[in-house]
Design an enzyme around this catalytic site. Structure first.
Site, short mmCIF file in Angstrom:
data_model
loop_
_atom_site.label_atom_id
_atom_site.label_comp_id
_atom_site.label_asym_id
_atom_site.label_seq_id
_atom_site.Cartn_x
_atom_site.Cartn_y
_atom_site.Cartn_z
N HIS A 180 5.97 -1.91 -17.19
CA HIS A 180 5.07 -1.24 -16.24
C HIS A 180 3.84 -0.69 -16.98
O HIS A 180 2.75 -0.69 -16.42
CB HIS A 180 5.80 -0.09 -15.53
N GLU A 212 18.32 -4.53 -12.18
CA GLU A 212 17.53 -3.89 -11.12
C GLU A 212 17.00 -4.97 -10.19
O GLU A 212 16.06 -5.69 -10.55
CB GLU A 212 16.33 -3.12 -11.74
ZN LIG Z 1 10.41 -1.55 -12.62
#
Ligand SMILES: [Zn+2]
Length: 183
Positions: free
Chosen positions: A97, A161
């Site tokens: 990110h 995730e």
């Molecule tokens: Zn992420």
């Protein structure tokens, strides 16, 4: 030369739904760590995501974004709130990110309802893993649609995730502390 600039995704396309959880207190940190709810990405990552969204829209779905590029200072803030866990990347290394190459997202239907992905965003447990097979066929199908569509546009998943994807060509980008202006 490769264009590594950052763009606000809404300047490319207004077809995304934004629900930037870290710009609110509705996240696992229970704190707002962004000043405003904007989604910035490296330009090529944003373009690829826009193409994936166009394909999904043709099928009656749409991408909803939970998190995009995250400036290094925000990563440091998050690390300070929750240091030494697997849930927040150490800012010394930085996360994808921080490179503007990762997005957290889900799909919504034509009425804007989120598809059932088996867990909420930022649920940290085996049920959020791609390999978890005990979800309903509907959940498995929804995850498959997301994963297969994004894969076509060069986004890779990570094992634990279901909401997190990384744009392959930008994974090696430098971490950044670029900050955008809030209105
Ligand atoms: Zn992420």
């Amino acid at each position: 030369m490769k264009d590594t600039s950052f763009v606000n995704i809404l300047t490319l396309s207004s077809d995304f739904i934004l629900d930037l959880k870290y710009a609110t207190e509705d996240n696992f940190l229970k704190q707002k760590v962004y000043d405003c709810p904007d989604c910035y990405l490296r330009k090529n990552t944003a373009i690829a995501l826009m193409k994936a969204n166009q394909e999904l829209i043709k099928k009656g779905f749409r991408i909803k974004l939970f998190d995009c590029y995250r400036p290094l200072d925000v990563q440091k803030k998050m690390w300070k709130i929750l240091p030494g866990t697997n849930y927040v990347a150490n800012p010394k290394k930085g996360s994808k990110h921080n490179r503007g190459a990762a997005v957290d997202l889900t799909l919504v239907d034509s009425l804007g309802n989120e598809l059932n992905m088996g867990t909420k965003f930022d649920f940290f447990g085996p049920e959020a893993h791609h390999s978890y097979s005990k979800h309903s066929p509907e959940v498995l199908q929804n995850r498959k649609l997301l994963k297969e569509t994004l894969a076509k546009y060069n986004f890779k998943s990570i094992y634990n995730e279901w909401w997190h994807y990384e744009y392959r060509p930008e994974i090696q980008s430098n971490v950044s502390n670029f900050k955008w202006k809030c209105d």
